[in-house]
Design an enzyme around this catalytic site. Structure first.
Site, PDB file in Angstrom:
ATOM      1  N   HIS A  34      13.611   1.359  82.369  1.00 48.74           N
ATOM      2  CA  HIS A  34      14.590   1.313  81.266  1.00 48.74           C
ATOM      3  C   HIS A  34      13.878   1.252  79.906  1.00 48.74           C
ATOM      4  CE1 HIS A  34      18.267   1.062  83.709  1.00 48.74           C
ATOM      5  NE2 HIS A  34      17.479   0.478  84.578  1.00 48.74           N
ATOM      6  N   TYR A 303      10.217  -9.348  84.468  1.00 51.46           N
ATOM      7  CA  TYR A 303      10.673  -9.214  83.078  1.00 51.46           C
ATOM      8  C   TYR A 303       9.757  -9.991  82.135  1.00 51.46           C
ATOM      9  CZ  TYR A 303      15.196  -7.153  84.468  1.00 51.46           C
ATOM     10  OH  TYR A 303      16.194  -6.349  84.961  1.00 51.46           O
TER      11      TYR A 303
END
Length: 316
Positions: A34, A303
């Site tokens: 992403h 993340y």
């Protein structure tokens, strides 16, 4: 947010990051998945009924400022919006509760996930990295999908391009445990539904679009007025599996409306802010806890590791 202390989890996270780098290339300052995104700001206003599900601060306050990031799939920063690989789209929401205090929702536009565990996901990525998706016969990817029916179902699920980020629905694929002020707990999954309605393009219409059509369109749309979404929670029944993102609950499960997100403006200094913000799949707020889904701790570690790497990259 802290890095988990489980060394095996950290090692698996690092391996997954290396696989993303192998597939998409190393793009300093960008996410390994992403990568292409844009951020907007706005407000979340809860419904009166939301407090029956959770006592979380943003559920019981009159309103909470939010920051939202729309994104395309893959770790390719310049992937065309009309490339089929740009699906599923991402929608991450940060509820800004106080200075340095927040909780997030991480969602994407396909309902579900290809694997139950991080180890399976690593095997999936390794098979993908060593296969040509256009010529699967005899490939590692064909072997993996043949032995993992849930991954095959995810890969085969329709992923049409939306006409706008504002006309796509998004799904929180992992279940959360919601607890209200009376101590009653229920598990649920987020669904984020556009007020403008869902609208997808067929392959020919998508192919005719420009490489930046979604990002151009959302900038034009937000300039004309607020972009709104309803935030819903699909509530699990007793006995539903709540620790496996590959398992769908029946559509007759109750949908409880948490509230409305109204986006009103682009984030100032967008590229810098995208580089700095690290969304957290684990809620870390009273009234909403993670389920035992094994993907949650792993995704949070990935993340954080990739976010630290991104922040350390030189500014363009």
């Amino acid at each position: 947010m802290p890095l988990p202390t489980d060394e095996r989890l950290i090692a698996l996270s690092q391996e997954l990051l290396q696989q993303f780098d192998a597939i998409f290339g190393l793009n300093p300052g960008f996410r390994p998945a992403h990568a292409k995104g844009t951020m907007l700001t706005g407000t979340f206003i809860p419904t009166a009924a939301a407090a029956s599900l959770s006592k979380a601060p943003h559920i019981v306050r009159a309103s909470t400022p939010v920051t939202v990031r729309f994104s395309n799939s893959t770790g390719v920063p310049l992937i065309p919006d009309n490339d089929p690989n740009a699906n599923p789209r991402g929608f991450a929401v940060r509820f800004n509760l106080a200075e340095h205090v927040h909780t997030d929702i991480v969602s994407h536009s396909t309902d579900g996930f290809p694997t139950h565990t991080g180890q399976e996901f690593l095997e999936f990525l390794k098979a993908l990295a060593t296969s040509d998706p256009a010529n699967l016969k005899g490939s590692p990817l064909e072997a993996f999908l043949g032995s993992h029916p849930k991954a095959l179902a995810f890969v085969q699920a329709p992923k049409p391009a939306p006409s706008s980020f504002a006309r796509e629905a998004y799904f929180g694929v992992t279940a959360m445990k919601f607890t209200n002020k009376d101590g009653v707990s229920r598990f649920g999954r987020y669904r984020i539904v556009p007020e403008a309605g869902v609208e997808h393009l067929d392959d020919a219409a998508a192919a005719a679009k420009s490489a930046n059509y979604l990002f151009d369109e959302i900038a034009e749309r937000i300039a004309k007025g607020p972009v709104k979404y309803r935030v819903l929670v699909q509530v699990a029944d007793e006995g539903d599996v709540v620790d496996d993102a590959t398992i769908h609950w029946p559509e007759d499960r109750k949908l409880l409306e948490l509230g409305t997100i109204s986006l009103i403006a682009p984030v100032a200094d967008d590229a810098h802010e995208q580089k700095q913000i690290i969304f957290d799949p684990i809620p870390r707020v009273e009234g909403i806890e993670p389920s035992d889904d094994p993907l949650l701790e792993l995704r949070a570690a990935i993340y954080l590791l990739s976010g630290r790497r991104r922040r350390a990259a030189p500014e363009k």
